[in-house]
Design a protein around this motif. Structure first.
Motif, PDB file in Angstrom:
ATOM      1  N   ASN A 255      64.057  65.754  38.365  1.00 13.15           N
ATOM      2  CA  ASN A 255      63.989  67.291  38.134  1.00 13.15           C
ATOM      3  C   ASN A 255      65.191  67.612  37.084  1.00 13.15           C
ATOM      4  OD1 ASN A 255      61.703  67.919  39.763  1.00 13.15           O
ATOM      5  ND2 ASN A 255      63.051  68.377  41.463  1.00 13.15           N
ATOM      6  N   TRP A 256      66.259  66.971  37.249  1.00 14.44           N
ATOM      7  CA  TRP A 256      67.528  67.200  36.318  1.00 14.44           C
ATOM      8  C   TRP A 256      67.106  66.987  35.080  1.00 14.44           C
ATOM      9  CZ3 TRP A 256      72.134  65.502  39.804  1.00 14.44           C
ATOM     10  CH2 TRP A 256      72.424  66.236  40.813  1.00 14.44           C
ATOM     11  N   VAL A 257      66.612  65.631  34.903  1.00 17.40           N
ATOM     12  CA  VAL A 257      66.233  65.125  33.453  1.00 17.40           C
ATOM     13  C   VAL A 257      65.222  65.936  32.706  1.00 17.40           C
ATOM     14  CG1 VAL A 257      64.964  63.120  32.403  1.00 17.40           C
ATOM     15  CG2 VAL A 257      66.603  62.739  34.131  1.00 17.40           C
ATOM     16  N   LYS A 258      64.434  66.614  33.479  1.00 16.42           N
ATOM     17  CA  LYS A 258      63.443  67.615  33.009  1.00 16.42           C
ATOM     18  C   LYS A 258      63.988  68.947  32.075  1.00 16.42           C
ATOM     19  CE  LYS A 258      59.580  66.321  36.189  1.00 16.42           C
ATOM     20  NZ  LYS A 258      58.996  67.274  37.081  1.00 16.42           N
ATOM     21  N   THR A 259      65.291  69.167  32.830  1.00 12.76           N
ATOM     22  CA  THR A 259      66.164  70.317  32.204  1.00 12.76           C
ATOM     23  C   THR A 259      67.233  69.620  31.109  1.00 12.76           C
ATOM     24  OG1 THR A 259      65.968  71.396  34.127  1.00 12.76           O
ATOM     25  CG2 THR A 259      67.900  71.761  32.816  1.00 12.76           C
ATOM     26  N   ALA A 263      68.237  70.425  26.919  1.00 14.49           N
ATOM     27  CA  ALA A 263      69.529  70.845  26.669  1.00 14.49           C
ATOM     28  C   ALA A 263      70.158  70.022  25.590  1.00 14.49           C
ATOM     29  CB  ALA A 263      70.302  70.943  28.013  1.00 14.49           C
ATOM     30  N   MET A 264      70.131  68.474  25.808  1.00 16.55           N
ATOM     31  CA  MET A 264      70.856  67.582  25.007  1.00 16.55           C
ATOM     32  C   MET A 264      70.307  67.672  23.335  1.00 16.55           C
ATOM     33  SD  MET A 264      70.977  64.300  27.233  1.00 16.55           S
ATOM     34  CE  MET A 264      72.063  64.039  28.776  1.00 16.55           C
ATOM     35  N   GLN A 265      68.903  68.032  23.561  1.00 18.47           N
ATOM     36  CA  GLN A 265      68.230  68.329  21.929  1.00 18.47           C
ATOM     37  C   GLN A 265      68.601  69.483  21.475  1.00 18.47           C
ATOM     38  OE1 GLN A 265      64.182  68.221  23.502  1.00 18.47           O
ATOM     39  NE2 GLN A 265      63.966  65.640  23.006  1.00 18.47           N
ATOM     40  N   LEU A 287      67.128  56.762  33.879  1.00 15.94           N
ATOM     41  CA  LEU A 287      66.021  57.624  33.680  1.00 15.94           C
ATOM     42  C   LEU A 287      66.167  58.112  31.952  1.00 15.94           C
ATOM     43  CD1 LEU A 287      65.950  59.946  36.853  1.00 15.94           C
ATOM     44  CD2 LEU A 287      64.409  58.213  36.055  1.00 15.94           C
ATOM     45  N   LEU A 288      67.638  58.112  31.718  1.00 13.15           N
ATOM     46  CA  LEU A 288      67.645  58.694  30.435  1.00 13.15           C
ATOM     47  C   LEU A 288      67.263  57.476  29.455  1.00 13.15           C
ATOM     48  CD1 LEU A 288      70.704  60.993  30.485  1.00 13.15           C
ATOM     49  CD2 LEU A 288      68.466  61.856  29.919  1.00 13.15           C
ATOM     50  N   ARG A 289      67.661  56.411  29.662  1.00 16.09           N
ATOM     51  CA  ARG A 289      67.384  55.034  28.865  1.00 16.09           C
ATOM     52  C   ARG A 289      65.832  55.099  28.835  1.00 16.09           C
ATOM     53  NH1 ARG A 289      71.939  51.146  31.541  1.00 16.09           N
ATOM     54  NH2 ARG A 289      73.463  51.592  30.017  1.00 16.09           N
TER      55      ARG A 289
END
Length: 300
Positions: A255-259, A263-265, A287-289
């Motif tokens: 769920n955090w990665v979806k947010t 945000a990083m973009q 997950l980010l990789r």
């Protein structure tokens, strides 16, 4: 950080002396990001002064546009939030500990309560709490047994809050990944009969739990995220169930990665969350990789 499961979450998040950042601070680049972002594995119960012991962390705070944390301290410490948490910790009148456990089970819990509270709190008072809330009280005192220098009284002085305070001083904004209500339900909202069973097993394993807490302290000092995850998975810590690890760690990571990706973009961010959320094939690093980013430890 917690029922036998909740303990897994909180303990992976705490502790004492923090040395040069090798596995706690990670840089996120690539995948068309205009500026790097960062992950920091924090320890919720650590003293805020430890922030200066993490190599490069202050530079990172000054370089990013904003900070993302599990819950912003200003939202966590409002009278409304504290009232809600308190209400979630209280047991219904028809579901106190003596109604959820046998007389022998209550006796075992009472023995552990007496060991850590030294008679300063009666079982009549303790029984007004849900079993998961009783466990958090015991867990805090177990932590103090491992490290008597810990100051657990004021969340505003702890490491997560210090990151936000330092960010605010640098003119950066902070953002929450979750709500107080969500975390309170996560920790105290699951079935009471399961909470009672967890509390009983936790009290039976008291000596082993303290030993594992001590190992977690050491693992954090060594910045060994994989070891932290292994200790979290010990049966005594309640992390042996894949379903529970999914509930308290992995589902939240997704769920955090979806947010966090959007945000990083939009701009450079520092993500400061519990260290237990970083490692494993379902941790934030992986997950980010998997999403196409390059994630590497920051060394300085």
């Amino acid at each position: 950080m917690t029922t036998k499961r909740m303990i897994s979450m909180l303990l992976a998040l705490l502790m004492m002396s923090i040395t040069a950042s090798a596995q706690l601070l990670w840089k996120v680049t690539g995948n068309q990001l205009q500026h790097p972002s960062y992950l920091f594995g924090t320890m919720h119960q650590a003293d805020g002064s430890y922030i200066d012991s993490i190599a490069a962390l202050n530079d990172v705070i000054n370089s990013v546009d904003g900070v993302w944390v599990e819950i912003e301290k200003d939202k966590l410490l409002t009278p409304e939030a504290l009232s809600y948490i308190n209400s979630m910790m209280m047991a219904p009148p028809d579901s106190t500990l003596s109604q959820l456990l046998s007389a022998e089970g209550v006796k075992i819990v009472a023995g552990v309560v007496d060991k850590y509270f030294n008679g300063m709190v009666s079982m009549n008072a303790i029984e007004k709490l849900k079993p998961a809330a009783i466990m958090t009280q015991i867990e805090a005192l177990q932590l103090l047994q491992v490290d008597k220098s810990l100051k657990l009284g004021n969340p505003d002085n702890m490491l997560d809050a210090a990151v936000q305070t330092r960010a605010a001083a640098a003119g950066k904004t902070s953002h929450s990944l979750e709500t107080v209500e969500f975390q309170a339900r996560l920790l105290f909202g699951y079935p009471l009969n399961q909470q009672a069973a967890d509390l009983l097993e936790f009290c039976k394993a008291d000596g082993k739990v303290v030993e594992l807490i001590d190992q977690l302290v050491s693992a954090y000092k060594q910045q060994d995220l994989d070891k932290i995850l292994r200790i979290m998975g010990a049966p005594e810590m309640g992390g042996s169930s894949p379903q529970e690890m999914e509930r308290i760690i992995y589902a939240r990571n997704r769920n955090w990665v979806k947010t966090l990706v959007p945000a990083m973009q939009r701009g450079s961010v520092l993500v400061a969350v519990g260290a237990g959320h970083l490692p494993s094939s379902q941790g934030l690093i992986a997950l980010l990789r998997d999403a196409g980013f390059t994630v590497e430890a920051v060394k300085k």
